[in-house]
Design a protein around this motif. Structure first.
Motif, PDB file in Angstrom:
ATOM      1  N   LEU A   1      17.234  56.833  56.550  1.00 19.33           N
ATOM      2  CA  LEU A   1      17.109  56.382  55.171  1.00 19.33           C
ATOM      3  C   LEU A   1      15.784  55.644  54.950  1.00 19.33           C
ATOM      4  O   LEU A   1      15.129  55.804  53.914  1.00 19.33           O
ATOM      5  CB  LEU A   1      18.297  55.488  54.784  1.00 19.33           C
TER       6      LEU A   1
ATOM      7  N   ILE B   1      13.093  58.095  54.346  1.00 18.96           N
ATOM      8  CA  ILE B   1      13.147  58.611  52.973  1.00 18.96           C
ATOM      9  C   ILE B   1      12.572  57.584  51.978  1.00 18.96           C
ATOM     10  O   ILE B   1      11.765  57.921  51.124  1.00 18.96           O
ATOM     11  CB  ILE B   1      14.596  59.003  52.595  1.00 18.96           C
ATOM     12  N   PHE B   2      12.936  56.323  52.143  1.00 17.59           N
ATOM     13  CA  PHE B   2      12.426  55.246  51.270  1.00 17.59           C
ATOM     14  C   PHE B   2      10.896  55.211  51.301  1.00 17.59           C
ATOM     15  O   PHE B   2      10.228  55.113  50.290  1.00 17.59           O
ATOM     16  CB  PHE B   2      12.951  53.884  51.745  1.00 17.59           C
TER      17      PHE B   2
ATOM     18  N   ARG C   1       8.722  57.493  52.295  1.00 16.18           N
ATOM     19  CA  ARG C   1       8.079  58.670  51.705  1.00 16.18           C
ATOM     20  C   ARG C   1       8.153  58.595  50.186  1.00 16.18           C
ATOM     21  O   ARG C   1       7.188  58.923  49.498  1.00 16.18           O
ATOM     22  CB  ARG C   1       8.775  59.938  52.188  1.00 16.18           C
ATOM     23  N   ALA C   2       9.289  58.139  49.675  1.00 13.69           N
ATOM     24  CA  ALA C   2       9.449  58.043  48.223  1.00 13.69           C
ATOM     25  C   ALA C   2       8.424  57.056  47.657  1.00 13.69           C
ATOM     26  O   ALA C   2       7.850  57.283  46.592  1.00 13.69           O
ATOM     27  CB  ALA C   2      10.860  57.611  47.876  1.00 13.69           C
TER      28      ALA C   2
ATOM     29  N   HIS D   1       4.444  66.442  53.378  1.00 15.75           N
ATOM     30  CA  HIS D   1       4.689  65.892  52.047  1.00 15.75           C
ATOM     31  C   HIS D   1       6.117  66.060  51.583  1.00 15.75           C
ATOM     32  O   HIS D   1       6.474  65.610  50.512  1.00 15.75           O
ATOM     33  CB  HIS D   1       3.742  66.548  51.035  1.00 15.75           C
ATOM     34  N   ARG D   2       6.894  66.753  52.373  1.00 12.24           N
ATOM     35  CA  ARG D   2       8.221  67.116  51.942  1.00 12.24           C
ATOM     36  C   ARG D   2       9.209  65.971  52.210  1.00 12.24           C
ATOM     37  O   ARG D   2       9.075  65.244  53.183  1.00 12.24           O
ATOM     38  CB  ARG D   2       8.645  68.373  52.709  1.00 12.24           C
ATOM     39  N   MET D   3      10.171  65.823  51.339  1.00 12.60           N
ATOM     40  CA  MET D   3      11.192  64.813  51.541  1.00 12.60           C
ATOM     41  C   MET D   3      12.331  65.396  52.370  1.00 12.60           C
ATOM     42  O   MET D   3      12.812  66.475  52.060  1.00 12.60           O
ATOM     43  CB  MET D   3      11.712  64.429  50.152  1.00 12.60           C
ATOM     44  N   PRO D   4      12.757  64.691  53.429  1.00 16.42           N
ATOM     45  CA  PRO D   4      13.920  65.220  54.153  1.00 16.42           C
ATOM     46  C   PRO D   4      15.159  65.115  53.261  1.00 16.42           C
ATOM     47  O   PRO D   4      15.262  64.183  52.464  1.00 16.42           O
ATOM     48  CB  PRO D   4      14.070  64.275  55.345  1.00 16.42           C
ATOM     49  N   ALA D   5      16.067  66.067  53.368  1.00 12.23           N
ATOM     50  CA  ALA D   5      17.313  65.981  52.600  1.00 12.23           C
ATOM     51  C   ALA D   5      18.130  64.822  53.152  1.00 12.23           C
ATOM     52  O   ALA D   5      18.118  64.561  54.355  1.00 12.23           O
ATOM     53  CB  ALA D   5      18.086  67.281  52.724  1.00 12.23           C
ATOM     54  N   LEU D   6      18.800  64.099  52.249  1.00 10.26           N
ATOM     55  CA  LEU D   6      19.632  62.985  52.698  1.00 10.26           C
ATOM     56  C   LEU D   6      20.838  63.528  53.471  1.00 10.26           C
ATOM     57  O   LEU D   6      21.537  64.415  53.000  1.00 10.26           O
ATOM     58  CB  LEU D   6      20.104  62.184  51.479  1.00 10.26           C
TER      59      LEU D   6
ATOM     60  N   THR E   1      24.301  63.285  54.211  1.00 14.27           N
ATOM     61  CA  THR E   1      25.364  62.576  53.474  1.00 14.27           C
ATOM     62  C   THR E   1      26.306  61.819  54.411  1.00 14.27           C
ATOM     63  O   THR E   1      26.800  60.754  54.061  1.00 14.27           O
ATOM     64  CB  THR E   1      26.172  63.545  52.579  1.00 14.27           C
TER      65      THR E   1
ATOM     66  N   TRP F   1      24.595  58.587  55.089  1.00 17.47           N
ATOM     67  CA  TRP F   1      24.715  57.701  53.925  1.00 17.47           C
ATOM     68  C   TRP F   1      26.104  57.057  53.882  1.00 17.47           C
ATOM     69  O   TRP F   1      26.244  55.845  53.681  1.00 17.47           O
ATOM     70  CB  TRP F   1      24.434  58.482  52.642  1.00 17.47           C
TER      71      TRP F   1
END
Lengths: 290, 107
Positions: free
Chosen positions: A227, A230-231, A233-234, A243-248, A250, A253
């Motif tokens: 996570l 992801i934070f 990169r965002a 440049h790609r965002m990894p899928a969360l 779930t 999470w």
């Protein structure tokens, strides 16, 4: 799952800087409630380079102590055990990132920012979920992409091909590596972690930060770093080379038991935390190069 | 100084600005003279345009660099791509876009 190419690369990394033994001795010592500031000072002062650097850091404008601190014991008393360990680890990891051999300095600086940003984010998430080892989470996140540094420096052509494919197809570096090379930065990270005798938690988080569901006993810590990645990169803090965002994930999470409403305050804290730590990084650079 | 497509650049020209790729990696410094080898290297790192001194490129078409804040928003969206179908990721994207926007405007 050691393929020959990966093995050959590992053989070439003998000259990769290692985490100094002192850092591990200090970690063990801090975990022992019976150690005193004097015991700790003894271990640090055995390492002259570390001693000089630590004193330069605590006397930097980042801390802004009114009087000059001239002994390690005084620094420990003023800053506390955890802060000292944190500082030693961060400077040691920074050394690995600042190997002057490679000409890809900007890429390495961006990866350092990405790693540091993740480390800050991991702490913020750890605090939110009331994790009992927040400092460890910081270290796990700081090191999660260490395998990328190795490819960048020791397998430049492979790394160039991988970043190109990642950019062309807008996929993760991790996916491009799997498609082109039969090994990923997580595999290299695993070998480094073994070589450096890193604690199991750190090693497993490095290996499973893209696949937190496979992390077994450290699934929660891997989920935190997943996570945090992801934070970071965002918020565009540094760059991990893609440049790609990894899928969360779930399941990850769900494991963290966070609420959607936690996201905005956590991201704001990551942003300010990263800004706060920047002067600290500058101080590390100065201390490392002075 | 003019920005031209990499395929229009040739050995012997010198860079009027640092050559960087989409990931902002510094590949060659300003002032470096291009060679066949370095042109090949830039191509393999995904560089599409380079800046060259005005006098060296009179007959070559100029292109404009792509950046600024609208581009950042677009970038963020392409970066999230299909992951925003997840409501948590959509929230992260929304909040992060606000923070990044504020950062670039206060700077």
């Amino acid at each position: 799952m050691l393929n020959p190419k990966l093995k050959a690369m590992i053989r070439r990394i003998d000259d990769l800087p290692t985490l100094p033994r002192t850092v591990f001795r200090i970690t063990e010592m801090i975990n022992n409630p019976r150690s005193s500031a004097r015991d700790l000072a003894q271990v640090i002062t055995d390492d002259q380079v570390l001693t000089a650097r630590l004193l330069r850091l605590v006397n930097s404008s980042f801390y802004g102590f009114p009087q000059r601190i001239t002994t390690i014991t005084r620094a420990i008393v003023l800053l506390g055990f955890d802060a000292i360990r944190h500082l030693l680890l961060t400077t040691s990891v920074f050394d690995i990132f600042s190997d002057r051999k490679s000409e890809l300095q900007v890429a390495r600086e961006k990866l350092w920012d990405h790693s540091l940003g993740c480390a800050v984010a991991a702490k913020v998430i750890g605090k939110q979920i009331r994790h009992d080892k927040i400092e460890e989470l910081f270290v796990c996140a700081l090191l999660h992409d260490i395998g990328k540094i190795v490819s960048m420096v020791y397998a430049q052509e492979d790394y160039a091909a991988v970043t190109r494919l990642a950019a062309e197809k807008n996929i993760l570096l991790f996916e491009a590596e799997a498609a082109l090379l039969e090994y990923t930065h997580a595999d290299i990270g695993r070998l480094l972690a073994e070589r450096w005798n890193l604690p199991n938690m750190v090693a497993d988080v490095i290996v499973y930060h893209h696949t937190p569901d496979q992390a077994g006993p450290y699934a929660k810590e891997a989920a935190v770093v997943h996570l945090a990645d992801i934070f970071c990169r965002a918020l565009q803090l540094g760059s991990g080379g893609d440049h790609r965002m990894p899928a969360l994930d779930t399941a990850a999470w769900d494991l963290l038991q966070l609420d959607e409403t936690d996201i905005a305050p956590m991201l704001a804290e990551v942003e300010s935390g990263f800004n706060d730590i920047s002067p600290f990084t500058d101080a590390i650079v100065t201390a490392a190069t002075a | 100084m003019r920005r031209i497509l990499l395929k229009d650049a040739s050995a012997g020209m010198s860079l009027a600005a640092d050559a960087i790729n989409a990931q902002q990696m510094l590949l060659l410094k300003k002032g470096t003279a291009l060679t066949e080898k370095s042109l090949q290297m830039l191509k393999s790192w995904g560089v599409e345009t380079v800046c060259i001194a005005q006098s060296e490129t009179e007959d070559i078409e100029t292109v404009s660099p792509a950046d600024n804040s609208a581009a950042i928003q677009e970038e963020l969206l392409s970066q999230f791509a299909d992951t925003v179908e997840n409501p948590i990721m959509a929230e992260i994207c929304r909040v992060a876009a606000d923070i990044v926007h504020e950062r670039t405007h206060s700077a």
